[in-house]
Design an enzyme around this catalytic site. Structure first.
Site, PDB file in Angstrom:
ATOM      1  N   HIS A 150       0.922  -1.094   0.049  1.00  0.00           N
ATOM      2  CA  HIS A 150       0.002   0.015   0.112  1.00  0.00           C
ATOM      3  C   HIS A 150       0.908   1.323   0.058  1.00  0.00           C
ATOM      4  CE1 HIS A 150       0.445  -0.173   4.522  1.00  0.00           C
ATOM      5  NE2 HIS A 150       0.417   1.075   4.209  1.00  0.00           N
ATOM      6  N   ASP A 208      -0.082  -7.785   1.863  1.00  0.00           N
ATOM      7  CA  ASP A 208       0.270  -6.322   1.433  1.00  0.00           C
ATOM      8  C   ASP A 208       1.853  -6.039   1.457  1.00  0.00           C
ATOM      9  OD1 ASP A 208      -0.256  -3.738   1.424  1.00  0.00           O
ATOM     10  OD2 ASP A 208      -0.417  -3.243   3.643  1.00  0.00           O
ATOM     11  N   SER A 261       4.796   1.852   7.815  1.00  0.00           N
ATOM     12  CA  SER A 261       4.308   0.855   7.107  1.00  0.00           C
ATOM     13  C   SER A 261       5.602   0.489   6.475  1.00  0.00           C
ATOM     14  CB  SER A 261       3.192   1.407   6.123  1.00  0.00           C
ATOM     15  OG  SER A 261       2.054   1.639   6.928  1.00  0.00           O
TER      16      SER A 261
END
Length: 328
Positions: free
Chosen positions: A171, A201, A280
């Site tokens: 993402h 992801d 992230s």
């Protein structure tokens, strides 16, 4: 010759009757076909785990030497009591680095800042991240991007092969027209996506330029991971960093569904080390500086996108398989 990713096996306790078993000779091991990668891995790992003990010993002995050097000359022979007193004095007066500090020092050369460029996202989460980045830079929350390349998002990555192979979250780079990574020494390079694993992801990047002394992180199996184990998250929350936060494993085999409801992740590590947008793709590490997982999400009951104490990471076993290298 391309150097493979490095893995650290889980510690294995002594098995029954293991003490009674004869130790095979090197020639016997060779005849049994013991693979070279395992030998290399076993040689490398103890040295890294001994780093903390060696550091404590060096500091203690250095301080003890200084203490004993100051003793008035008298020709007296040093006793064990003198040495113990000197070491104790050193430990009481010298401040040693914390476990988290040592772990962060080990992993830091392998952590990179990842920035994706392209059309600006218009989702509530993306707008919140943009406001956070602006405030972190001392700008008004709603300040517009400068003309030219528009930052679509900021995240973190970790080098797993020293040829510039980087793991991050999908993402972070999805839909980007251009991706740049910044290494620990400040070198900036364009990177391309070489493979993805949407179900976890994850994305794998290849940097076009790399530092001469680039170090790959060591990965550690989560088979022996337990709730309460100490961990640290290293990354670039809102672009600030590299930042380090510490905590413990809160749970295992957790599931998480994205706020938009588009994806559900499973078999996640739950942890309470502070993480925010920008973390992230960064590594979740143990106190030996080994990567246990890739930080991928934080739980938020609202759209404020602030940390409330629950973060999730994809176990490194899943992450390593994204590059075709199941490690354990």
């Amino acid at each position: 010759m391309r150097r493979p990713a490095r893995y650290s096996p889980s510690p294995r306790g002594p098995q029954p009757d293991e003490a009674a078993m004869p130790t095979p000779s090197p020639s016997a091991e060779a005849a049994a076909g013991d693979p070279a990668p395992v030998q290399a891995r076993d040689r490398w790992q103890p040295g890294r785990r001994a780093f903390a003990a060696l550091l404590v010993a060096v500091v203690a002995l250095g301080g003890a030497s200084a203490y004993l050097w100051q003793r008035p000359p008298g020709g007296q022979q040093l006793t064990q009591k003198d040495i113990d007193a000197a070491v104790l004095k050193t430990l009481q007066t010298q401040t040693l680095p914390s476990q988290t500090t040592r772990a962060a020092d080990i992993i830091r050369p392998s952590v990179v800042r990842v920035v994706s460029y392209g059309a600006e996202k218009q989702t509530p989460a993306a707008k919140t991240e943009k406001r956070g980045r602006n405030m972190a830079r001392g700008k008004p929350p709603e300040a517009a991007e400068p003309p030219g390349e528009v930052e679509r998002g900021i995240g973190t990555g970790v080098v797993i092969v020293d040829k510039g192979v980087i793991l991050t979250n999908l993402h972070v780079v999805a839909g980007a027209e251009k991706i740049k990574v910044t290494f620990f020494d400040g070198l900036e390079s364009v990177a391309t996506v070489t493979s993805v694993q949407p179900e976890n992801d994850l994305a794998v990047l290849q940097a076009q330029k790399i530092p001469d002394d680039l170090m790959a992180a060591s990965m550690r199996s989560t088979a022996d991971l337990r709730p309460g184990d100490q961990v640290a998250a290293v990354g670039f929350p809102f672009g600030i960093g590299p930042s380090v936060s510490s905590g413990v494993v809160s749970g295992l085999k957790r599931s998480f569904q994205s706020p938009e409801g588009r994806q559900e992740l499973s078999n996640l590590i739950q942890f309470d080390a502070a993480a925010n947008p920008g973390n992230s793709g960064g590594p979740l590490i143990n106190m030996d500086g080994e990567v246990l997982g890739i930080v991928t999400a934080i739980l938020n009951p609202t759209h404020q996108r602030t940390f409330i104490g629950i973060g999730f990471a994809v176990p490194i076993e899943n992450a390593a398989s994204a590059v075709g290298s199941p490690p354990f």
